[in-house]
Design a protein around this motif. Sequence first.
Motif, PDB file in Angstrom:
ATOM      1  N   GLU A  98       7.251  -0.038 -15.501  1.00 19.64           N
ATOM      2  CA  GLU A  98       6.443  -1.125 -14.953  1.00 19.64           C
ATOM      3  C   GLU A  98       6.038  -0.873 -13.508  1.00 19.64           C
ATOM      4  OE1 GLU A  98       5.114  -3.870 -16.295  1.00 19.64           O
ATOM      5  OE2 GLU A  98       5.761  -3.129 -18.254  1.00 19.64           O
ATOM      6  N   GLN A  99       6.887  -0.199 -12.732  1.00 17.16           N
ATOM      7  CA  GLN A  99       6.578   0.064 -11.328  1.00 17.16           C
ATOM      8  C   GLN A  99       5.388   1.012 -11.169  1.00 17.16           C
ATOM      9  OE1 GLN A  99      10.211   1.495  -9.549  1.00 17.16           O
ATOM     10  NE2 GLN A  99      11.057  -0.553  -9.316  1.00 17.16           N
ATOM     11  N   LEU A 100       5.143   1.834 -12.183  1.00 18.20           N
ATOM     12  CA  LEU A 100       4.049   2.802 -12.107  1.00 18.20           C
ATOM     13  C   LEU A 100       2.780   2.303 -12.805  1.00 18.20           C
ATOM     14  CD1 LEU A 100       6.040   6.086 -12.884  1.00 18.20           C
ATOM     15  CD2 LEU A 100       5.533   5.076 -10.654  1.00 18.20           C
ATOM     16  N   LYS A 101       2.813   1.054 -13.263  1.00 18.56           N
ATOM     17  CA  LYS A 101       1.717   0.538 -14.097  1.00 18.56           C
ATOM     18  C   LYS A 101       0.368   0.604 -13.384  1.00 18.56           C
ATOM     19  CE  LYS A 101       0.583  -3.415 -17.028  1.00 18.56           C
ATOM     20  NZ  LYS A 101       1.032  -4.748 -17.505  1.00 18.56           N
ATOM     21  N   VAL A 102       0.322   0.151 -12.120  1.00 18.87           N
ATOM     22  CA  VAL A 102      -0.948   0.125 -11.382  1.00 18.87           C
ATOM     23  C   VAL A 102      -1.419   1.546 -11.108  1.00 18.87           C
ATOM     24  CG1 VAL A 102      -2.068  -0.557  -9.244  1.00 18.87           C
ATOM     25  CG2 VAL A 102      -0.458  -2.115 -10.338  1.00 18.87           C
ATOM     26  N   ALA A 103      -0.513   2.404 -10.627  1.00 21.20           N
ATOM     27  CA  ALA A 103      -0.876   3.784 -10.320  1.00 21.20           C
ATOM     28  C   ALA A 103      -1.320   4.530 -11.572  1.00 21.20           C
ATOM     29  CB  ALA A 103       0.302   4.501  -9.671  1.00 21.20           C
ATOM     30  N   TYR A 104      -0.713   4.202 -12.692  1.00 21.51           N
ATOM     31  CA  TYR A 104      -1.053   4.895 -13.948  1.00 21.51           C
ATOM     32  C   TYR A 104      -2.512   4.697 -14.344  1.00 21.51           C
ATOM     33  CZ  TYR A 104      -1.523   5.562 -18.962  1.00 21.51           C
ATOM     34  OH  TYR A 104      -1.982   5.935 -20.197  1.00 21.51           O
ATOM     35  N   GLN A 105      -3.075   3.531 -14.005  1.00 20.10           N
ATOM     36  CA  GLN A 105      -4.440   3.233 -14.418  1.00 20.10           C
ATOM     37  C   GLN A 105      -5.430   4.270 -13.902  1.00 20.10           C
ATOM     38  OE1 GLN A 105      -5.138   0.893 -16.645  1.00 20.10           O
ATOM     39  NE2 GLN A 105      -2.943   0.496 -16.680  1.00 20.10           N
ATOM     40  N   GLN A 106      -5.145   4.855 -12.735  1.00 17.76           N
ATOM     41  CA  GLN A 106      -6.047   5.850 -12.177  1.00 17.76           C
ATOM     42  C   GLN A 106      -6.016   7.162 -12.958  1.00 17.76           C
ATOM     43  OE1 GLN A 106      -6.007   6.164  -7.835  1.00 17.76           O
ATOM     44  NE2 GLN A 106      -4.702   4.357  -7.741  1.00 17.76           N
ATOM     45  N   PHE A 107      -4.966   7.351 -13.741  1.00 18.87           N
ATOM     46  CA  PHE A 107      -4.813   8.594 -14.495  1.00 18.87           C
ATOM     47  C   PHE A 107      -4.902   8.370 -16.005  1.00 18.87           C
ATOM     48  CE2 PHE A 107      -2.579   8.982 -10.485  1.00 18.87           C
ATOM     49  CZ  PHE A 107      -2.926  10.238 -10.020  1.00 18.87           C
ATOM     50  N   ILE A 131       3.852   9.974  -7.453  1.00 24.12           N
ATOM     51  CA  ILE A 131       4.804  10.230  -8.534  1.00 24.12           C
ATOM     52  C   ILE A 131       4.062  10.471  -9.852  1.00 24.12           C
ATOM     53  CG2 ILE A 131       6.611   9.188  -9.958  1.00 24.12           C
ATOM     54  CD1 ILE A 131       7.564   7.723  -7.419  1.00 24.12           C
ATOM     55  N   VAL A 132       3.084   9.585 -10.152  1.00 23.04           N
ATOM     56  CA  VAL A 132       2.332   9.729 -11.399  1.00 23.04           C
ATOM     57  C   VAL A 132       1.538  11.033 -11.395  1.00 23.04           C
ATOM     58  CG1 VAL A 132       0.526   8.746 -12.849  1.00 23.04           C
ATOM     59  CG2 VAL A 132       2.202   7.236 -11.778  1.00 23.04           C
ATOM     60  N   SER A 133       0.942  11.353 -10.250  1.00 22.45           N
ATOM     61  CA  SER A 133       0.165  12.593 -10.149  1.00 22.45           C
ATOM     62  C   SER A 133       1.032  13.810 -10.462  1.00 22.45           C
ATOM     63  CB  SER A 133      -0.423  12.715  -8.743  1.00 22.45           C
ATOM     64  OG  SER A 133      -1.141  13.923  -8.606  1.00 22.45           O
ATOM     65  N   GLU A 134       2.255  13.830  -9.912  1.00 19.59           N
ATOM     66  CA  GLU A 134       3.165  14.949 -10.173  1.00 19.59           C
ATOM     67  C   GLU A 134       3.566  15.005 -11.639  1.00 19.59           C
ATOM     68  OE1 GLU A 134       6.466  14.620  -7.531  1.00 19.59           O
ATOM     69  OE2 GLU A 134       5.322  15.268  -5.762  1.00 19.59           O
ATOM     70  N   LYS A 135       3.791  13.828 -12.217  1.00 19.54           N
ATOM     71  CA  LYS A 135       4.187  13.809 -13.623  1.00 19.54           C
ATOM     72  C   LYS A 135       3.041  14.278 -14.528  1.00 19.54           C
ATOM     73  CE  LYS A 135       7.744  10.199 -13.359  1.00 19.54           C
ATOM     74  NZ  LYS A 135       8.836  11.050 -13.837  1.00 19.54           N
ATOM     75  N   VAL A 136       1.813  13.912 -14.158  1.00 20.37           N
ATOM     76  CA  VAL A 136       0.657  14.359 -14.946  1.00 20.37           C
ATOM     77  C   VAL A 136       0.543  15.886 -14.885  1.00 20.37           C
ATOM     78  CG1 VAL A 136      -1.869  14.355 -15.070  1.00 20.37           C
ATOM     79  CG2 VAL A 136      -0.638  12.205 -14.765  1.00 20.37           C
ATOM     80  N   GLU A 137       0.797  16.459 -13.707  1.00 26.19           N
ATOM     81  CA  GLU A 137       0.778  17.925 -13.581  1.00 26.19           C
ATOM     82  C   GLU A 137       1.875  18.550 -14.432  1.00 26.19           C
ATOM     83  OE1 GLU A 137      -1.512  19.847 -12.084  1.00 26.19           O
ATOM     84  OE2 GLU A 137      -2.569  17.942 -11.830  1.00 26.19           O
ATOM     85  N   ASP A 138       3.042  17.901 -14.463  1.00 25.24           N
ATOM     86  CA  ASP A 138       4.140  18.399 -15.304  1.00 25.24           C
ATOM     87  C   ASP A 138       3.738  18.361 -16.782  1.00 25.24           C
ATOM     88  OD1 ASP A 138       5.702  18.804 -13.097  1.00 25.24           O
ATOM     89  OD2 ASP A 138       6.796  16.903 -13.276  1.00 25.24           O
ATOM     90  N   ILE A 139       3.057  17.284 -17.158  1.00 26.34           N
ATOM     91  CA  ILE A 139       2.603  17.150 -18.557  1.00 26.34           C
ATOM     92  C   ILE A 139       1.630  18.271 -18.904  1.00 26.34           C
ATOM     93  CG2 ILE A 139       1.278  15.706 -20.145  1.00 26.34           C
ATOM     94  CD1 ILE A 139       2.417  13.274 -18.551  1.00 26.34           C
ATOM     95  N   ALA A 189       0.824  -1.213   0.000  1.00 26.21           N
ATOM     96  CA  ALA A 189       0.000   0.000   0.000  1.00 26.21           C
ATOM     97  C   ALA A 189       0.855   1.258   0.000  1.00 26.21           C
ATOM     98  CB  ALA A 189      -0.923  -0.005   1.219  1.00 26.21           C
ATOM     99  N   GLU A 190       1.934   1.248   0.788  1.00 27.52           N
ATOM    100  CA  GLU A 190       2.812   2.427   0.837  1.00 27.52           C
ATOM    101  C   GLU A 190       3.502   2.660  -0.508  1.00 27.52           C
ATOM    102  OE1 GLU A 190       5.320   1.534   4.146  1.00 27.52           O
ATOM    103  OE2 GLU A 190       3.992   2.518   5.616  1.00 27.52           O
ATOM    104  N   ALA A 191       3.930   1.549  -1.143  1.00 25.67           N
ATOM    105  CA  ALA A 191       4.555   1.678  -2.467  1.00 25.67           C
ATOM    106  C   ALA A 191       3.537   2.184  -3.484  1.00 25.67           C
ATOM    107  CB  ALA A 191       5.125   0.329  -2.912  1.00 25.67           C
ATOM    108  N   GLY A 192       2.298   1.659  -3.404  1.00 24.23           N
ATOM    109  CA  GLY A 192       1.257   2.112  -4.323  1.00 24.23           C
ATOM    110  C   GLY A 192       0.932   3.575  -4.131  1.00 24.23           C
ATOM    111  N   LYS A 193       0.875   4.001  -2.883  1.00 24.82           N
ATOM    112  CA  LYS A 193       0.593   5.411  -2.584  1.00 24.82           C
ATOM    113  C   LYS A 193       1.691   6.319  -3.117  1.00 24.82           C
ATOM    114  CE  LYS A 193      -0.704   8.446   1.250  1.00 24.82           C
ATOM    115  NZ  LYS A 193      -0.952   8.520   2.710  1.00 24.82           N
ATOM    116  N   GLU A 194       2.950   5.884  -2.934  1.00 21.28           N
ATOM    117  CA  GLU A 194       4.079   6.680  -3.426  1.00 21.28           C
ATOM    118  C   GLU A 194       4.081   6.743  -4.949  1.00 21.28           C
ATOM    119  OE1 GLU A 194       7.657   8.853  -3.698  1.00 21.28           O
ATOM    120  OE2 GLU A 194       6.082   8.643  -2.181  1.00 21.28           O
ATOM    121  N   ASN A 195       3.794   5.614  -5.581  1.00 18.00           N
ATOM    122  CA  ASN A 195       3.739   5.601  -7.053  1.00 18.00           C
ATOM    123  C   ASN A 195       2.606   6.492  -7.569  1.00 18.00           C
ATOM    124  OD1 ASN A 195       5.901   3.863  -7.287  1.00 18.00           O
ATOM    125  ND2 ASN A 195       4.646   2.023  -7.353  1.00 18.00           N
TER     126      ASN A 195
END
Length: 319
Positions: free
Chosen positions: A151-160, A120-128, A111-117
């Motif tokens: 691959e590490q961001l694959k699950v988190a990416y699905q939300q965005f 990370i994805v959220s920040e990158k989406v804002e950068d985009i 869960a902690e790794a998923g939250k951190e990922n």
Amino acid sequence: MKRLSFMVLAVMLLAGCGNSLYDESMKQAKLAMANGEFDKAKASFELALEEKPDDPEASGVYEQLVVYESVQKAIENGQWDEALTKVEGLKKAKNIEKNLKQSLDELVKTAEAGKENERIVSEKVEDIKGLVSEKNYEAAQKLIDEIKQNEQLKVAYQQFSGEVDRLSSEIQSGIQHQAEAEKEVAIQEAEAVKQKATNESRKVEYYSKLEQIETGMADLEYIYEQGTTVEVREAESERYKRWDDALNEIYGVLKQQLPSNEMEQLRTAQRKWITYRDESAESAAASFEGGSWASVQYVSTQADLTKERCYELVDRYMK
């Protein structure tokens, strides 16, 4: 779950040996807990509680297993904070099972790794978004590609993914508009040069045409930087076609302009040049023999040599 309960019951009946249903259920539940088979343990505790609903031992562990199952579902759904909150509450319980605690520790890490990922994805989406607003489309697309390939961001990416898809469409549209605008500017500039050269010689006129062609290649630049091997080959084929069309036009003008003896000499020289062009292309491609880049190099060499030949014919023969 009932199906699992019936299966557990069947096993207990076969192995009954005079034990009560409660005792046998508790025995099977504890064995399943020791083996880390928490679904099976939960089903056995349910059977035990059907016999003794107020039994503190069975109800205590059963409640822990119910929370553990909800933590798993929260993680599967990407609900990291909810999962961590449930784990924190469960760990405060007294007499938590050792095997269950170890499994919870692993879920916490997940869960902690998923939250951190997700962060990370959220920040990158804002950068985009920022890059898109600045019309820096190439950098924005590069950042999207990096997220998708991680691959590490694959699950988190699905939300965005929906938002990223929308941004990707905006990026592609922006790139196309930029290319069209650049091409339009290039055409306008080339037309201005052409208009200025109206009263000059035909040689100057064709130098201008060749410059227009070279400037017009701007619409292929993004493909060279971001495209696949197949797309780059298609771009090189298009570049070669444009120069080859120009060469044929120049050759046709020279046929009308040159005296017959000079034209015959040029015709012979042109046949030799075609042989030279194709042999040079084969030689350049040979260094990539067996690879997908060989065909790209072949067409690229043809395009480069054809471009040089255009300038050479204008410089040597056009008047």
